[in-house]
Design a protein around this motif. Structure first.
Motif, PDB file in Angstrom:
ATOM      1  N   LYS A  38       0.855  -1.177   0.000  1.00 63.57           N
ATOM      2  CA  LYS A  38       0.000   0.000   0.000  1.00 63.57           C
ATOM      3  C   LYS A  38       0.895   1.231   0.000  1.00 63.57           C
ATOM      4  N   LYS A  39       0.382   2.325  -0.469  1.00 60.04           N
ATOM      5  CA  LYS A  39       1.145   3.572  -0.478  1.00 60.04           C
ATOM      6  C   LYS A  39       1.215   4.113   0.944  1.00 60.04           C
ATOM      7  N   PRO A  40       2.382   4.629   1.342  1.00 59.67           N
ATOM      8  CA  PRO A  40       2.526   5.140   2.710  1.00 59.67           C
ATOM      9  C   PRO A  40       1.499   6.221   3.047  1.00 59.67           C
ATOM     10  N   ASP A  41       1.177   7.075   2.086  1.00 61.38           N
ATOM     11  CA  ASP A  41       0.207   8.141   2.354  1.00 61.38           C
ATOM     12  C   ASP A  41      -1.186   7.584   2.637  1.00 61.38           C
ATOM     13  N   GLN A  42      -1.543   6.470   1.992  1.00 62.29           N
ATOM     14  CA  GLN A  42      -2.828   5.826   2.278  1.00 62.29           C
ATOM     15  C   GLN A  42      -2.853   5.295   3.705  1.00 62.29           C
ATOM     16  N   ILE A  62       5.037   9.913   8.104  1.00 66.11           N
ATOM     17  CA  ILE A  62       5.286   8.507   7.831  1.00 66.11           C
ATOM     18  C   ILE A  62       6.535   8.411   6.970  1.00 66.11           C
ATOM     19  N   GLU A  63       7.351   7.416   7.248  1.00 67.99           N
ATOM     20  CA  GLU A  63       8.535   7.158   6.431  1.00 67.99           C
ATOM     21  C   GLU A  63       8.076   6.511   5.126  1.00 67.99           C
ATOM     22  N   ALA A  78       7.366  -3.057   6.816  1.00 69.39           N
ATOM     23  CA  ALA A  78       6.478  -2.152   7.537  1.00 69.39           C
ATOM     24  C   ALA A  78       6.948  -0.710   7.379  1.00 69.39           C
ATOM     25  N   TYR A  79       6.001   0.205   7.487  1.00 65.74           N
ATOM     26  CA  TYR A  79       6.285   1.637   7.499  1.00 65.74           C
ATOM     27  C   TYR A  79       6.181   2.140   8.932  1.00 65.74           C
ATOM     28  N   THR A 102      -0.685  -4.535   3.783  1.00 66.19           N
ATOM     29  CA  THR A 102      -2.104  -4.408   4.125  1.00 66.19           C
ATOM     30  C   THR A 102      -2.460  -3.095   4.802  1.00 66.19           C
ATOM     31  N   GLY A 103      -1.481  -2.429   5.392  1.00 67.16           N
ATOM     32  CA  GLY A 103      -1.755  -1.212   6.147  1.00 67.16           C
ATOM     33  C   GLY A 103      -2.177  -1.489   7.574  1.00 67.16           C
ATOM     34  N   THR A 104      -2.176  -2.746   7.983  1.00 66.29           N
ATOM     35  CA  THR A 104      -2.572  -3.120   9.339  1.00 66.29           C
ATOM     36  C   THR A 104      -1.588  -2.550  10.351  1.00 66.29           C
ATOM     37  N   LEU A 105      -2.121  -1.909  11.394  1.00 63.72           N
ATOM     38  CA  LEU A 105      -1.260  -1.377  12.443  1.00 63.72           C
ATOM     39  C   LEU A 105      -0.698  -2.512  13.273  1.00 63.72           C
TER      40      LEU A 105
END
Length: 116
Positions: A38-42, A62-63, A78-79, A102-105
């Motif tokens: 996923k894009k970091p900005d998303q 976000i990095e 991970a970001y 996935t963007g999952t925290l």
């Protein structure tokens, strides 16, 4: 042999080849979408939305370079990033780690000495 029957295998081959090409294209696209990060900005927008549900935020970052992390089962990318907000009239900084695919925290924690 008539003209109709002579070109039938040629037409069948074109239709079959086109069908295989379309199927391969669809499968390839789905595979890439599934395995693409996923894009970091998303991801940052998702985290900000969650924090905004509890109150306003002052800043975020976000990095844009994913790092490898060791999870229990496998290694993942991970970001890392952060959110700054006021709590009890003091600025508090939270750091987070989100899975790149996935963007999952994966974690959220208050940074030490973050009360400015």
């Amino acid at each position: 042999m008539s003209e109709k029957h002579r070109f039938l295998p040629f037409k069948t081959g074109i239709v079959l080849g086109a069908g295989i090409g379309i199927a391969a294209g669809v499968c390839g696209t789905l595979y890439i979408k599934k395995h693409q990060n996923k894009k970091p900005d998303q991801i940052l927008e998702q985290v900000k939305k969650a924090f905004l549900a509890e109150g306003p935020i002052e800043g975020s970052w976000i990095e844009h370079e994913a790092v490898f992390i060791d999870q229990v089962v496998q290694e993942a990318k991970a970001y890392s990033g952060g959110i700054v907000r006021y709590e009890d009239d003091e600025l508090v900084v939270y750091g987070f780690l989100a899975e790149a695919s996935t963007g999952t925290l994966l974690s959220i924690e208050q940074m030490e000495g973050s009360n400015l």
